[in-house]
Design a protein around this motif. Structure first.
Motif, PDB file in Angstrom:
ATOM      1  N   ALA A  31      32.796 -70.512 -51.474  1.00  0.00           N
ATOM      2  CA  ALA A  31      32.051 -70.910 -50.066  1.00  0.00           C
ATOM      3  C   ALA A  31      31.498 -72.253 -49.899  1.00  0.00           C
ATOM      4  N   GLN A  32      31.072 -72.875 -51.079  1.00  0.00           N
ATOM      5  CA  GLN A  32      30.499 -74.263 -50.955  1.00  0.00           C
ATOM      6  C   GLN A  32      31.969 -75.185 -50.834  1.00  0.00           C
ATOM      7  N   SER A  33      33.120 -74.902 -51.355  1.00  0.00           N
ATOM      8  CA  SER A  33      34.052 -75.541 -51.089  1.00  0.00           C
ATOM      9  C   SER A  33      34.701 -75.744 -49.960  1.00  0.00           C
ATOM     10  N   SER A  34      34.763 -74.652 -49.234  1.00  0.00           N
ATOM     11  CA  SER A  34      35.030 -74.464 -47.857  1.00  0.00           C
ATOM     12  C   SER A  34      34.111 -74.901 -46.779  1.00  0.00           C
ATOM     13  N   ARG A  35      32.924 -74.695 -46.966  1.00  0.00           N
ATOM     14  CA  ARG A  35      31.748 -75.044 -45.960  1.00  0.00           C
ATOM     15  C   ARG A  35      30.735 -76.076 -46.219  1.00  0.00           C
ATOM     16  N   GLY A  36      30.761 -76.546 -47.724  1.00  0.00           N
ATOM     17  CA  GLY A  36      29.516 -77.173 -48.022  1.00  0.00           C
ATOM     18  C   GLY A  36      28.271 -76.542 -48.522  1.00  0.00           C
ATOM     19  N   GLU A  37      28.281 -75.147 -48.261  1.00  0.00           N
ATOM     20  CA  GLU A  37      26.815 -74.647 -48.613  1.00  0.00           C
ATOM     21  C   GLU A  37      27.276 -73.261 -48.780  1.00  0.00           C
ATOM     22  N   ALA A  38      26.426 -72.443 -49.201  1.00  0.00           N
ATOM     23  CA  ALA A  38      26.573 -70.993 -49.302  1.00  0.00           C
ATOM     24  C   ALA A  38      25.129 -70.097 -49.289  1.00  0.00           C
ATOM     25  N   SER A  39      25.156 -68.792 -48.757  1.00  0.00           N
ATOM     26  CA  SER A  39      24.095 -68.087 -48.813  1.00  0.00           C
ATOM     27  C   SER A  39      24.128 -66.877 -49.592  1.00  0.00           C
ATOM     28  N   VAL A  40      23.239 -66.454 -50.327  1.00  0.00           N
ATOM     29  CA  VAL A  40      23.265 -65.178 -50.801  1.00  0.00           C
ATOM     30  C   VAL A  40      21.998 -64.457 -50.784  1.00  0.00           C
ATOM     31  N   VAL A  41      22.002 -63.135 -50.539  1.00  0.00           N
ATOM     32  CA  VAL A  41      20.745 -62.228 -50.571  1.00  0.00           C
ATOM     33  C   VAL A  41      20.890 -61.504 -51.860  1.00  0.00           C
ATOM     34  N   LEU A  42      19.820 -61.592 -52.410  1.00  0.00           N
ATOM     35  CA  LEU A  42      19.275 -61.170 -53.853  1.00  0.00           C
ATOM     36  C   LEU A  42      18.691 -59.730 -53.756  1.00  0.00           C
ATOM     37  N   ALA A  43      18.838 -59.182 -54.856  1.00  0.00           N
ATOM     38  CA  ALA A  43      18.420 -57.602 -55.024  1.00  0.00           C
ATOM     39  C   ALA A  43      17.605 -57.736 -56.018  1.00  0.00           C
ATOM     40  N   GLY A  44      16.375 -57.045 -55.944  1.00  0.00           N
ATOM     41  CA  GLY A  44      15.726 -56.879 -57.210  1.00  0.00           C
ATOM     42  C   GLY A  44      15.968 -55.584 -57.934  1.00  0.00           C
ATOM     43  N   GLY A  45      14.900 -55.210 -58.896  1.00  0.00           N
ATOM     44  CA  GLY A  45      15.232 -54.002 -59.690  1.00  0.00           C
ATOM     45  C   GLY A  45      16.057 -54.329 -60.902  1.00  0.00           C
ATOM     46  N   ARG A  46      16.260 -53.205 -61.584  1.00  0.00           N
ATOM     47  CA  ARG A  46      16.934 -53.305 -63.002  1.00  0.00           C
ATOM     48  C   ARG A  46      18.405 -53.951 -62.751  1.00  0.00           C
ATOM     49  N   ASN A  47      19.211 -53.583 -61.963  1.00  0.00           N
ATOM     50  CA  ASN A  47      20.579 -54.220 -61.924  1.00  0.00           C
ATOM     51  C   ASN A  47      20.411 -55.585 -61.283  1.00  0.00           C
TER      52      ASN A  47
END
Length: 261
Positions: A31-47
């Protein structure tokens, strides 16, 4: 648009976490290679935290330009800042404090001692506004098109803080809502809704352990999203279930993919 889920099954939860971390590094770098940035939504919990810890330990993590990564959360326990049960507190311990993130791009959900006090609805509305401000004209509605949105799957099929039959899973307009009376503590939470989740390019659902086997089988066997919220979580281009063998043990054989490392 709904995407048919793809399944990847790993031998155990440690391998699952390591493989998911490697997969996430690749996705962020692309994503950073194609658009210069990236966005991710993190999950909590054990996994979710297991994946972050594996990412912290991965030598390839240095391939990511951490200063050009936006981090969001799928849900949060509405507790005071720094509370050990908050997802952001656990994420900082597992990974975030160890990498050079831009603090302005770490979008934690409000705490119960923050500017909105104990008003969880105001906190949810504020996070919805932050998401809307980050969305561009090319995005699908009032949230950014997240590159990857990760969700842990609960034994009751809940994802984020969308629990079966509760009002939040029925929400069709708002992107973030407050949750009251969650069946697992703490009862008050902030969560993305299914419309916000479905704006993501890719949605990854993480499930490991025998206690997740029934939930995975229900969600992947055509259950409705009100009764099984995990069934309603899908990405615009890809929906990926990352399981260990124990969590996959009750899946119908026609769903079970060939063995993967």
């Amino acid at each position: 648009m709904s995407t048919a889920p793809q399944l990847v099954v790993h031998r155990d939860k440690e391998l699952m976490a390591q493989a998911a971390a490697a997969r996430l590094i690749t996705r962020i770098v692309d994503a950073q290679s194609s658009r210069g940035e990236a966005s991710v939504v993190l999950a909590g919990g054990r996994n979710g935290n297991g994946l972050l810890a594996a990412l912290a330990a991965a030598p390839a993590r240095d391939a990511i330009d951490w200063s050009r990564l936006d981090l969001w959360w799928g849900d949060e326990r509405f507790l005071p800042e720094g509370d050990p049960d908050r997802n952001v507190t656990q994420a900082r311990e597992a990974l975030l404090d160890a990498v050079p993130l831009d603090p302005k791009r770490v979008h934690a959900m409000p705490a119960s001692d923050g500017p909105h006090g104990t008003d969880v609805e105001a906190a949810a509305a504020a996070y919805a506004s932050e998401l809307a401000a980050a969305a561009g004209p090319e995005d699908h509605g009032p949230v950014p098109s997240f590159d990857v949105l990760m969700l842990g799957v609960g034994p009751d099929t809940h994802v984020a803080s969308l629990f079966p039959e509760l009002p939040a899973v029925r929400e069709t307009e708002r992107t973030v809502v407050g949750v009251h009376g969650a069946p697992k503590p703490p009862p008050t939470r902030v969560t993305l809704t299914l419309p916000a989740i479905r704006a993501a390019r890719e949605v990854w659902l993480l499930a490991a352990g025998e206690d997740k086997a029934e939930a995975a089988a229900i969600a992947l066997s055509g259950a409705g999203e009100i009764q099984a919220p995990a069934a309603g979580a899908h990405g615009r281009t890809r929906t990926l279930w990352l399981l260990d063998a124990a969590a996959a043990s009750q899946l119908p054989r026609d769903l079970y993919p060939p063995a993967t490392p």
